[in-house]
Design a protein around this motif. Structure first.
Motif, PDB file in Angstrom:
ATOM      1  N   VAL A 118       2.040 -18.462  -1.751  1.00  0.00           N
ATOM      2  CA  VAL A 118       0.612 -18.123  -1.651  1.00  0.00           C
ATOM      3  C   VAL A 118       0.312 -17.720  -0.209  1.00  0.00           C
ATOM      4  O   VAL A 118      -0.363 -16.723   0.061  1.00  0.00           O
ATOM      5  CB  VAL A 118      -0.268 -19.328  -2.043  1.00  0.00           C
ATOM      6  N   LEU A 119       0.876 -18.505   0.696  1.00  0.00           N
ATOM      7  CA  LEU A 119       0.676 -18.241   2.120  1.00  0.00           C
ATOM      8  C   LEU A 119       1.176 -16.842   2.479  1.00  0.00           C
ATOM      9  O   LEU A 119       0.489 -16.059   3.134  1.00  0.00           O
ATOM     10  CB  LEU A 119       1.450 -19.292   2.918  1.00  0.00           C
ATOM     11  N   ALA A 120       2.367 -16.523   1.991  1.00  0.00           N
ATOM     12  CA  ALA A 120       2.969 -15.228   2.324  1.00  0.00           C
ATOM     13  C   ALA A 120       2.093 -14.081   1.831  1.00  0.00           C
ATOM     14  O   ALA A 120       1.842 -13.116   2.567  1.00  0.00           O
ATOM     15  CB  ALA A 120       4.363 -15.140   1.728  1.00  0.00           C
ATOM     16  N   VAL A 121       1.589 -14.209   0.587  1.00  0.00           N
ATOM     17  CA  VAL A 121       0.757 -13.138   0.027  1.00  0.00           C
ATOM     18  C   VAL A 121      -0.541 -13.006   0.827  1.00  0.00           C
ATOM     19  O   VAL A 121      -0.951 -11.900   1.200  1.00  0.00           O
ATOM     20  CB  VAL A 121       0.459 -13.408  -1.465  1.00  0.00           C
ATOM     21  N   THR A 122      -1.159 -14.154   1.125  1.00  0.00           N
ATOM     22  CA  THR A 122      -2.398 -14.120   1.919  1.00  0.00           C
ATOM     23  C   THR A 122      -2.158 -13.408   3.247  1.00  0.00           C
ATOM     24  O   THR A 122      -2.910 -12.512   3.642  1.00  0.00           O
ATOM     25  CB  THR A 122      -2.881 -15.558   2.228  1.00  0.00           C
ATOM     26  N   ILE A 123      -1.083 -13.834   3.912  1.00  0.00           N
ATOM     27  CA  ILE A 123      -0.800 -13.245   5.217  1.00  0.00           C
ATOM     28  C   ILE A 123      -0.616 -11.737   5.094  1.00  0.00           C
ATOM     29  O   ILE A 123      -1.152 -10.960   5.882  1.00  0.00           O
ATOM     30  CB  ILE A 123       0.458 -13.887   5.832  1.00  0.00           C
ATOM     31  N   TYR A 124       0.100 -11.328   4.040  1.00  0.00           N
ATOM     32  CA  TYR A 124       0.354  -9.903   3.862  1.00  0.00           C
ATOM     33  C   TYR A 124      -0.951  -9.120   3.707  1.00  0.00           C
ATOM     34  O   TYR A 124      -1.173  -8.109   4.371  1.00  0.00           O
ATOM     35  CB  TYR A 124       1.253  -9.691   2.645  1.00  0.00           C
ATOM     36  N   LEU A 125      -1.833  -9.653   2.826  1.00  0.00           N
ATOM     37  CA  LEU A 125      -3.087  -8.951   2.562  1.00  0.00           C
ATOM     38  C   LEU A 125      -3.973  -8.895   3.804  1.00  0.00           C
ATOM     39  O   LEU A 125      -4.465  -7.837   4.199  1.00  0.00           O
ATOM     40  CB  LEU A 125      -3.845  -9.643   1.427  1.00  0.00           C
ATOM     41  N   VAL A 126      -4.150 -10.078   4.417  1.00  0.00           N
ATOM     42  CA  VAL A 126      -5.040 -10.131   5.575  1.00  0.00           C
ATOM     43  C   VAL A 126      -4.484  -9.268   6.706  1.00  0.00           C
ATOM     44  O   VAL A 126      -5.216  -8.583   7.413  1.00  0.00           O
ATOM     45  CB  VAL A 126      -5.227 -11.586   6.042  1.00  0.00           C
ATOM     46  N   ASN A 127      -3.166  -9.279   6.811  1.00  0.00           N
ATOM     47  CA  ASN A 127      -2.549  -8.526   7.889  1.00  0.00           C
ATOM     48  C   ASN A 127      -2.856  -7.036   7.804  1.00  0.00           C
ATOM     49  O   ASN A 127      -3.083  -6.380   8.802  1.00  0.00           O
ATOM     50  CB  ASN A 127      -1.055  -8.755   7.871  1.00  0.00           C
ATOM     51  N   ASN A 128      -2.873  -6.527   6.562  1.00  0.00           N
ATOM     52  CA  ASN A 128      -3.196  -5.110   6.399  1.00  0.00           C
ATOM     53  C   ASN A 128      -4.577  -4.799   6.955  1.00  0.00           C
ATOM     54  O   ASN A 128      -4.770  -3.793   7.640  1.00  0.00           O
ATOM     55  CB  ASN A 128      -3.145  -4.743   4.919  1.00  0.00           C
ATOM     56  N   THR A 129      -5.525  -5.673   6.650  1.00  0.00           N
ATOM     57  CA  THR A 129      -6.886  -5.486   7.159  1.00  0.00           C
ATOM     58  C   THR A 129      -6.876  -5.538   8.683  1.00  0.00           C
ATOM     59  O   THR A 129      -7.477  -4.689   9.347  1.00  0.00           O
ATOM     60  CB  THR A 129      -7.807  -6.596   6.630  1.00  0.00           C
ATOM     61  N   ILE A 130      -6.172  -6.541   9.201  1.00  0.00           N
ATOM     62  CA  ILE A 130      -6.139  -6.683  10.661  1.00  0.00           C
ATOM     63  C   ILE A 130      -5.541  -5.433  11.299  1.00  0.00           C
ATOM     64  O   ILE A 130      -6.064  -4.906  12.288  1.00  0.00           O
ATOM     65  CB  ILE A 130      -5.314  -7.922  11.061  1.00  0.00           C
ATOM     66  N   HIS A 131      -4.487  -4.942  10.682  1.00  0.00           N
ATOM     67  CA  HIS A 131      -3.828  -3.757  11.233  1.00  0.00           C
ATOM     68  C   HIS A 131      -4.785  -2.571  11.286  1.00  0.00           C
ATOM     69  O   HIS A 131      -4.919  -1.916  12.321  1.00  0.00           O
ATOM     70  CB  HIS A 131      -2.602  -3.428  10.390  1.00  0.00           C
ATOM     71  N   LYS A 132      -5.485  -2.350  10.156  1.00  0.00           N
ATOM     72  CA  LYS A 132      -6.408  -1.209  10.111  1.00  0.00           C
ATOM     73  C   LYS A 132      -7.485  -1.348  11.179  1.00  0.00           C
ATOM     74  O   LYS A 132      -7.806  -0.401  11.885  1.00  0.00           O
ATOM     75  CB  LYS A 132      -7.052  -1.120   8.729  1.00  0.00           C
ATOM     76  N   ARG A 133      -8.007  -2.573  11.284  1.00  0.00           N
ATOM     77  CA  ARG A 133      -9.080  -2.767  12.272  1.00  0.00           C
ATOM     78  C   ARG A 133      -8.569  -2.606  13.688  1.00  0.00           C
ATOM     79  O   ARG A 133      -9.272  -2.064  14.541  1.00  0.00           O
ATOM     80  CB  ARG A 133      -9.720  -4.137  12.090  1.00  0.00           C
ATOM     81  N   SER A 134      -7.347  -3.080  13.951  1.00  0.00           N
ATOM     82  CA  SER A 134      -6.861  -2.921  15.331  1.00  0.00           C
ATOM     83  C   SER A 134      -6.648  -1.459  15.676  1.00  0.00           C
ATOM     84  O   SER A 134      -6.843  -1.054  16.818  1.00  0.00           O
ATOM     85  CB  SER A 134      -5.562  -3.669  15.599  1.00  0.00           C
ATOM     86  N   GLU A 135      -6.233  -0.674  14.674  1.00  0.00           N
ATOM     87  CA  GLU A 135      -6.072   0.752  14.933  1.00  0.00           C
ATOM     88  C   GLU A 135      -7.405   1.371  15.345  1.00  0.00           C
ATOM     89  O   GLU A 135      -7.486   2.170  16.271  1.00  0.00           O
ATOM     90  CB  GLU A 135      -5.540   1.464  13.693  1.00  0.00           C
ATOM     91  N   LYS A 136      -8.456   0.948  14.641  1.00  0.00           N
ATOM     92  CA  LYS A 136      -9.794   1.451  14.955  1.00  0.00           C
ATOM     93  C   LYS A 136     -10.188   1.048  16.374  1.00  0.00           C
ATOM     94  O   LYS A 136     -10.757   1.839  17.124  1.00  0.00           O
ATOM     95  CB  LYS A 136     -10.801   0.873  13.969  1.00  0.00           C
ATOM     96  N   ILE A 137      -9.883  -0.200  16.714  1.00  0.00           N
ATOM     97  CA  ILE A 137     -10.202  -0.693  18.052  1.00  0.00           C
ATOM     98  C   ILE A 137      -9.482   0.147  19.096  1.00  0.00           C
ATOM     99  O   ILE A 137     -10.066   0.573  20.093  1.00  0.00           O
ATOM    100  CB  ILE A 137      -9.783  -2.166  18.192  1.00  0.00           C
ATOM    101  N   GLN A 138      -8.217   0.394  18.827  1.00  0.00           N
ATOM    102  CA  GLN A 138      -7.416   1.191  19.751  1.00  0.00           C
ATOM    103  C   GLN A 138      -8.057   2.552  19.994  1.00  0.00           C
ATOM    104  O   GLN A 138      -8.163   3.017  21.119  1.00  0.00           O
ATOM    105  CB  GLN A 138      -6.027   1.361  19.137  1.00  0.00           C
ATOM    106  N   GLU A 139      -8.503   3.153  18.893  1.00  0.00           N
ATOM    107  CA  GLU A 139      -9.093   4.475  18.977  1.00  0.00           C
ATOM    108  C   GLU A 139     -10.391   4.449  19.796  1.00  0.00           C
ATOM    109  O   GLU A 139     -10.591   5.265  20.691  1.00  0.00           O
ATOM    110  CB  GLU A 139      -9.376   4.950  17.558  1.00  0.00           C
TER     111      GLU A 139
END
Ligand code: ADP
Ligand code: MG
Length: 611
Positions: free
Chosen positions: A199-220
């Motif tokens: 469960v932990l692994a799946v949660t991390i995977y999902l949340v991580n995608n969101t975090i990644h997208k948002r960090s890209e936006k921040i970078q931009e």
């Protein structure tokens, strides 16, 4: 991910470091994983020795690591007091922690150091590729992009080759070691305890995608912000003189607002992320105590209080590496994207290549443009049309014409900053494509139209093109360029720093230092591109007088929008829209009464008005 494959050559080069680093990661975790076992033993020992109420002797001896078993046997073989055993175990746990720390130190010293070496080599690789690319490439790229590749992208790739690899190795070794010993201790309890992990692994995977997208936006938005600030610093004089501080501030605030919004979005996700990971891991601890407790009460399993303590300690060990999965994954994603950009850039082939066919060490200076047609790449501007020009060794030629008529293009083609679209440029009877590129450029002394000085001393700026030069060479060149008096006026003279943090020079001073940079060389061909535009008439006369002597034996192309009547040119060429419209000597052109004659008359009147 496939883009990261291009790092393999580096990993192979540093394979010893990388291999040693992975071994160190494993060793540090190995010593870490032993401390729950020693703790488990000491709890059991105390319970047994004091015969505490509720203590049940384990059915069989726990299956600890060989090292721990050896320690236990030697402790139990001696008849130590309880206090002594507890103290001894404390010392052992301390030693284990020290060993772990020692190998963590070595792990960083190998893997992180390796990543810094790779970063260093990659930066050099990117930089040297920049140097190979031609002028046309630079026209199509923004400086910000170019800077990003060598700074931002390379450091993102380093986050992969260093920290991400370290975390991955850590994760794999921690999980395999602790699960290995947990299974040996009690496989059923292990299953229950690890149940929340998927469960932990799946949660991390999902949340991580969101975090990644948002960090890209921040970078931009961060890059917008920095570009904005940078432009304001360099354009501060314009901003102030046009009283646009308020407008610029508003502009900046909007960018900063955007950045803040994106960052706060990320903060929210992270605020949910870490507590939920802690919750899930807490759930594991809870399960251990609950199920382990039940086993203990019912007595069916070989579970004691020490088993429960050991499991709780193992789970704590897993906390950090598991919660770093998300971070590691996004490091890898970003590194892959950056490496992709770097690869795309490294794959660009320079349009101008040196493929010398002829072995030559110097040029005499016969120049010939044969039916040259030139279209600028990307813009499609046809800057030279059917252009023919022949200059014999030692001749001095002036090129005159309106801005945009193609004068500078002639110099660019001669230096092979671009290759001609049609026709050919020849020096000493051979096509310049057949001459070694570095030799060609070394043999031409060139003063570009737009001056560029480095943030360095005046001396180094003047001597820039020379491998070896002395102070007296620099001084002589400065005299020829009529700039020596001004340099002598600076407190540090030739050691004066110029540029952003040094003295600010006037346009004319910069121009003359740039001329001195060309005059310190002594090749057979000289090309001056409108390099006296910012100096006054008197200085111009001084420079021309010294040039007369310098140019004596040389072939010279002097591009100018002023007519130097005291300078005797063998030929004057008048360009208009990429074509020669008039040519001849000064006197011949005056008689033609065309553009040249009109320009000359206008200049005469101006000179009279000034005097
Ligand atoms: P001049 O030196 O006589 O003022 P140039 O040789 O610089 O003229 O320019 C000739 C023409 O080529 C102009 O129309 C100019 O806009 C165009 N041009 C000059 N440099 C470039 C470039 N790097 N890329 C595209 N077009 C260019
Ligand atoms: Mg020009």
């Amino acid at each position: 991910m496939k883009h990261l494959k291009s790092l393999n050559k580096y990993f192979w080069k540093y394979r010893v470091r990388l291999g040693a680093g992975i071994v160190f990661v494993f060793l540090s975790n190995y010593f870490n994983v032993l401390s729950p076992q020693v703790t488990g033993f000491v709890i059991d020992f105390v319970q047994r020795s004091l015969n505490l109420p509720g203590y049940k002797a384990p059915g069989k001896k726990p299956d600890y690591d060989g090292l721990v078993n050896g320690f236990i046997n030697s402790v139990e073989g001696n008849d130590f007091s309880i206090g002594k055993v507890v103290a001894l175990c404390g010392v052992v746990i301390l030693v284990l922690a020290l060993l772990r720390g020692f190998f963590l130190f070595l792990m960083r010293q190998t893997i992180i150091v390796m990543s810094r070496y790779i970063e260093y080599e990659q930066k050099n690789e990117v930089y040297s590729h920049y140097q190979k690319l031609d002028t046309a490439f630079y026209k199509t790229q923004s400086t910000g992009d170019l800077m990003n590749r060598i700074a931002e992208d390379v450091s993102r790739v380093r986050m992969f080759s260093g920290p991400a690899i370290m975390y991955l190795a850590n994760l794999v070794s921690v999980i395999s070691l602790s699960v290995f010993f947990m299974l040996k201790r009690d496989s059923e309890l292990t299953m229950y305890v690890l149940a929340p992990l998927p469960v932990l692994a799946v949660t991390i995977y999902l949340v991580n995608n969101t975090i990644h997208k948002r960090s890209e936006k921040i970078q931009e938005s961060l890059s917008h912000l920095t570009t904005n600030a940078q432009e304001s610093y360099s354009g501060i004089r314009v901003i102030k003189s046009f009283v646009q501080e308020k407008a610029m501030l508003g502009f900046f605030t909007r960018n900063a607002e955007e950045f803040k919004k994106n960052v706060l979005g990320l903060v929210k996700v992270e605020a949910i992320y870490f507590p939920s990971i802690t919750l899930l891991i807490g759930l594991s601890t809870l399960l251990t105590i609950m199920i382990g407790g039940l086993y203990y009460i019912r007595g069916g399993h070989n579970v004691g209080i020490n088993t429960i303590v050991e499991f709780v300690m193992y789970i704590n060990m897993l906390t950090f590496p598991v919660s770093a999965i998300g971070l590691t994954a996004s490091m890898i994603q970003r590194a892959a994207a950056s490496q992709k950009r770097i690869n795309e850039f490294l794959d660009i082939k320079p349009a101008i290549r040196s493929q010398p066919v002829l072995v030559k060490t110097s040029l005499d200076g016969d120049i010939k443009f044969n039916n040259v047609n030139f279209v600028y790449p990307h813009t499609g501007i046809n800057a030279l049309k059917n252009f023919n020009l022949e200059i014999k060794k030692g001749e001095k030629v002036a090129i005159v014409g309106r801005t945009g008529s193609g004068k500078s293009t002639i110099a660019q083609l001669l230096l092979r900053m671009y290759d001609v679209t049609e026709g050919s440029v020849e020096i000493d009877g051979s096509n310049i494509r057949q001459i070694d590129l570095a030799m060609l450029r070394e043999q031409i002394s060139y003063v570009p139209q737009d001056v560029f000085l480095f943030s360095d001393t005046i001396e180094n700026n003047i001597g820039f093109g020379m491998n070896h030069f002395t102070r007296s060479d620099v001084e002589k060149a400065a005299v020829k360029a009529s700039v020596e008096k001004e340099i002598a006026g600076f407190s540090q003279q030739y050691d004066t720093m110029i540029g952003e943090r040094g003295v600010t020079l006037s346009g004319g001073q910069k121009q003359r230092i740039s001329i001195a940079r060309a005059l310190i060389k002594d090749p057979g061909i000289v090309v001056f591109d409108d390099c006296l535009s910012a100096v006054d008439a008197r200085t111009e006369r001084e420079i021309l007088t010294s040039l007369n002597e310098y140019l004596l034996e040389k072939t010279a192309i002097i591009i100018t929008h002023r007519i130097f009547s005291m300078f005797s040119f063998d030929k004057v060429i008048v360009l208009e829209d990429g074509r020669i419209i008039e040519q001849g000597t000064h006197e011949q052109l005056l008689r033609q009464e065309g553009y040249y004659a009109a320009l000359y008359k206008k200049q005469q009147q101006q000179d009279k008005a000034e005097n």
